[in-house]
Design a protein around this motif. Structure first.
Motif, PDB file in Angstrom:
ATOM      1  N   VAL A  35       1.196  -0.922   0.194  1.00  0.00           N
ATOM      2  CA  VAL A  35       0.050   0.185   0.122  1.00  0.00           C
ATOM      3  C   VAL A  35       1.040   1.073  -0.036  1.00  0.00           C
ATOM      4  CG1 VAL A  35      -1.247   1.239   1.479  1.00  0.00           C
ATOM      5  CG2 VAL A  35      -1.902  -0.971   1.138  1.00  0.00           C
ATOM      6  N   VAL A  36       0.165   1.934  -0.628  1.00  0.00           N
ATOM      7  CA  VAL A  36       1.465   3.424  -0.976  1.00  0.00           C
ATOM      8  C   VAL A  36       0.550   4.421  -0.616  1.00  0.00           C
ATOM      9  CG1 VAL A  36       2.915   4.541  -2.506  1.00  0.00           C
ATOM     10  CG2 VAL A  36       3.590   2.244  -2.251  1.00  0.00           C
ATOM     11  N   VAL A  37       1.160   5.502  -0.005  1.00  0.00           N
ATOM     12  CA  VAL A  37       0.036   7.015   0.364  1.00  0.00           C
ATOM     13  C   VAL A  37       0.648   8.063  -0.314  1.00  0.00           C
ATOM     14  CG1 VAL A  37      -1.182   8.737   1.051  1.00  0.00           C
ATOM     15  CG2 VAL A  37      -1.810   5.791   1.822  1.00  0.00           C
ATOM     16  N   ASP A  38       0.631   9.010  -1.515  1.00  0.00           N
ATOM     17  CA  ASP A  38       1.897   9.651  -2.212  1.00  0.00           C
ATOM     18  C   ASP A  38       1.368  10.792  -1.880  1.00  0.00           C
ATOM     19  OD1 ASP A  38       4.042  10.073  -4.127  1.00  0.00           O
ATOM     20  OD2 ASP A  38       2.174  11.146  -5.345  1.00  0.00           O
ATOM     21  N   SER A  39       2.000  12.233  -1.605  1.00  0.00           N
ATOM     22  CA  SER A  39       0.871  13.615  -1.122  1.00  0.00           C
ATOM     23  C   SER A  39       1.197  14.493  -2.352  1.00  0.00           C
ATOM     24  CB  SER A  39       2.044  13.706   0.299  1.00  0.00           C
ATOM     25  OG  SER A  39       3.257  13.560  -0.260  1.00  0.00           O
ATOM     26  N   GLY A  40       1.084  13.430  -3.597  1.00  0.00           N
ATOM     27  CA  GLY A  40       1.379  14.464  -4.764  1.00  0.00           C
ATOM     28  C   GLY A  40       2.124  14.981  -5.342  1.00  0.00           C
ATOM     29  N   SER A  41       2.920  13.540  -6.492  1.00  0.00           N
ATOM     30  CA  SER A  41       4.349  13.028  -6.370  1.00  0.00           C
ATOM     31  C   SER A  41       4.312  14.086  -7.829  1.00  0.00           C
ATOM     32  CB  SER A  41       4.909  12.320  -6.772  1.00  0.00           C
ATOM     33  OG  SER A  41       4.939  11.706  -5.033  1.00  0.00           O
ATOM     34  N   THR A  42       5.093  15.049  -8.430  1.00  0.00           N
ATOM     35  CA  THR A  42       5.243  15.662  -9.887  1.00  0.00           C
ATOM     36  C   THR A  42       6.511  14.320 -10.533  1.00  0.00           C
ATOM     37  OG1 THR A  42       6.908  17.161  -8.528  1.00  0.00           O
ATOM     38  CG2 THR A  42       4.583  17.476  -8.846  1.00  0.00           C
ATOM     39  N   ASP A  43       6.957  13.593  -9.792  1.00  0.00           N
ATOM     40  CA  ASP A  43       8.084  12.596 -11.013  1.00  0.00           C
ATOM     41  C   ASP A  43       6.985  11.431 -11.111  1.00  0.00           C
ATOM     42  OD1 ASP A  43       7.970  11.227  -8.436  1.00  0.00           O
ATOM     43  OD2 ASP A  43      10.376  11.695  -8.069  1.00  0.00           O
ATOM     44  N   ALA A  44       8.379  10.166 -11.229  1.00  0.00           N
ATOM     45  CA  ALA A  44       7.396   9.402 -11.854  1.00  0.00           C
ATOM     46  C   ALA A  44       7.339   8.129 -10.585  1.00  0.00           C
ATOM     47  CB  ALA A  44       8.431   8.597 -12.616  1.00  0.00           C
ATOM     48  N   THR A  45       7.418   8.706  -9.463  1.00  0.00           N
ATOM     49  CA  THR A  45       6.995   7.517  -8.181  1.00  0.00           C
ATOM     50  C   THR A  45       5.658   6.666  -8.325  1.00  0.00           C
ATOM     51  OG1 THR A  45       7.911   9.559  -6.581  1.00  0.00           O
ATOM     52  CG2 THR A  45       6.936   7.911  -5.940  1.00  0.00           C
ATOM     53  N   VAL A  46       4.481   7.826  -8.491  1.00  0.00           N
ATOM     54  CA  VAL A  46       3.143   6.764  -8.977  1.00  0.00           C
ATOM     55  C   VAL A  46       3.156   5.607  -9.905  1.00  0.00           C
ATOM     56  CG1 VAL A  46       1.008   7.219  -8.950  1.00  0.00           C
ATOM     57  CG2 VAL A  46       1.992   8.569  -7.624  1.00  0.00           C
ATOM     58  N   LYS A  47       3.356   6.038 -10.327  1.00  0.00           N
ATOM     59  CA  LYS A  47       3.841   5.352 -11.869  1.00  0.00           C
ATOM     60  C   LYS A  47       4.589   3.694 -11.872  1.00  0.00           C
ATOM     61  CE  LYS A  47       5.077   4.765 -16.861  1.00  0.00           C
ATOM     62  NZ  LYS A  47       6.023   5.393 -17.850  1.00  0.00           N
ATOM     63  N   ILE A  48       6.275   4.303 -11.177  1.00  0.00           N
ATOM     64  CA  ILE A  48       6.654   2.903 -10.923  1.00  0.00           C
ATOM     65  C   ILE A  48       5.415   2.179  -9.691  1.00  0.00           C
ATOM     66  CG2 ILE A  48       8.319   2.258  -9.550  1.00  0.00           C
ATOM     67  CD1 ILE A  48       9.924   5.141 -10.871  1.00  0.00           C
ATOM     68  N   CYS A  49       5.283   2.746  -9.131  1.00  0.00           N
ATOM     69  CA  CYS A  49       4.223   1.931  -8.323  1.00  0.00           C
ATOM     70  C   CYS A  49       3.648   1.019  -8.420  1.00  0.00           C
ATOM     71  CB  CYS A  49       3.729   2.952  -7.018  1.00  0.00           C
ATOM     72  SG  CYS A  49       5.028   3.740  -6.048  1.00  0.00           S
ATOM     73  N   GLN A  50       2.475   1.556  -9.494  1.00  0.00           N
ATOM     74  CA  GLN A  50       1.005   1.196 -10.166  1.00  0.00           C
ATOM     75  C   GLN A  50       2.216  -0.233 -10.788  1.00  0.00           C
ATOM     76  OE1 GLN A  50      -0.769   4.268 -11.952  1.00  0.00           O
ATOM     77  NE2 GLN A  50      -2.212   4.783 -10.278  1.00  0.00           N
ATOM     78  N   GLU A  51       3.395   0.086 -11.384  1.00  0.00           N
ATOM     79  CA  GLU A  51       3.778  -0.584 -11.855  1.00  0.00           C
ATOM     80  C   GLU A  51       4.173  -1.983 -11.550  1.00  0.00           C
ATOM     81  OE1 GLU A  51       7.148   1.243 -14.175  1.00  0.00           O
ATOM     82  OE2 GLU A  51       5.938   1.905 -16.586  1.00  0.00           O
ATOM     83  N   LEU A  52       4.430  -2.368 -10.780  1.00  0.00           N
ATOM     84  CA  LEU A  52       4.747  -2.926  -9.621  1.00  0.00           C
ATOM     85  C   LEU A  52       4.129  -3.675  -9.108  1.00  0.00           C
ATOM     86  CD1 LEU A  52       8.734  -1.560  -8.705  1.00  0.00           C
ATOM     87  CD2 LEU A  52       7.791  -3.723 -10.696  1.00  0.00           C
ATOM     88  N   GLY A  53       2.910  -3.275  -8.978  1.00  0.00           N
ATOM     89  CA  GLY A  53       1.719  -4.005  -8.047  1.00  0.00           C
ATOM     90  C   GLY A  53       1.618  -3.677  -6.803  1.00  0.00           C
ATOM     91  N   ALA A  54       1.761  -1.798  -6.817  1.00  0.00           N
ATOM     92  CA  ALA A  54       0.991  -1.555  -5.644  1.00  0.00           C
ATOM     93  C   ALA A  54      -0.068  -0.715  -5.663  1.00  0.00           C
ATOM     94  CB  ALA A  54       1.795  -1.003  -5.401  1.00  0.00           C
TER      95      ALA A  54
END
Length: 253
Positions: A35-54
């Motif tokens: 589980v990842v809670v992101d606080s508004g990343s403007t880089d590729a953080t969210v994309k990488i997390c989703q790619e790895l199944g989070a």
């Protein structure tokens, strides 16, 4: 019987952690849920997390403790392991975590953390073994609401594991400067919230003590130049924190 009794949710909070998050997530792919809670990343953080199944959830930033409680609320399994984006679980620690979940007498476990400072793992300066409570039953733990330096509040007993969690905390001088200012600002706000005040003498005196405690009393000198730089960083963080607290108190009045 609850099928989730020995399953584990890994929880992580992020913001602009594209350089760190892939290695972090790859070290916990054995978990039943991430589980990842992101606080508004403007880089590729969210994309990488989703790619790895989070499972990614986006929220505003209320402070470290409250954000981690948000992540905790999304966890669906009986056990929770909290990890930061700049930390890594080794295969040895993984085995101990899995084995620990079989415990019937403990509700949580402390893990020793081995931190790196500008390329060097630090074994003195008050940094090691730096036991942190990271594995716990969801029903028995929550995070304090502190804006910075949050901790797990556990209802029950805790054991200790021996394999360290690797922490790549300060990558270079620029990272040191950025985090020094971030932690000083958050620390001042937290102290103000708790009704603390600061005199003109607090900043230099407390900063000097922070340096002496780190470099001499906690044997930072045995860490070589890195130990000196950590003591210097603690001096600056403490100085800025109390100077900013005094400014905030003056503004409030």
């Amino acid at each position: 019987m609850n099928k989730n009794i020995n399953k584990i949710s890994v929880i992580i909070i992020t913001k602009n952690e594209a350089e760190n998050i892939r290695a972090c997530l790859e070290s916990v792919t054995w978990a039943d849920e991430i589980v990842v809670v992101d606080s508004g990343s403007t880089d590729a953080t969210v994309k990488i997390c989703q790619e790895l199944g989070a499972k990614v959830h986006v929220h505003d930033w209320p402070g470290f403790g409250m954000q981690k409680n948000r992540a905790l609320s999304y966890a669906t399994h009986a056990w929770v392991f909290s990890i930061d984006a700049d930390e890594r679980v080794t295969p040895e620690l993984q085995a101990q975590l899995i084995n620990a979940m079989e415990s019937e007498s403990k509700d949580g476990f402390y893990v020793p953390r081995l931190s790196q400072f500008c390329g060097k793992f630090i074994r003195h300066s008050g940094w090691y073994p730096d036991y942190v409570l990271r594995l716990f039953k969801k029903s028995a733990g929550r995070f304090s609401d502190d804006m910075v330096h949050e901790r797990v509040i556990l209802k029950g007993s805790a054991g200790r594991l021996s394999s360290p969690l690797l922490h790549y905390s300060y990558l270079d001088e620029a990272d040191v400067r950025r985090k020094t200012e971030q932690y000083a600002r958050a620390g001042a706000m937290q102290m103000l919230k708790k009704g603390k005040t600061a005199t003109l003498a607090d900043a230099p005196l407390r900063a000097a003590w922070a340096f002496i405690r780190t470099y001499i009393m906690r044997l930072g000198l045995l860490d070589g130049i890195a130990g000196f730089n950590i003591a210097r960083m603690n001096f600056r963080t403490t100085y800025l924190k109390y100077r900013q607290l005094r400014a905030l108190c003056s503004t409030a009045h």
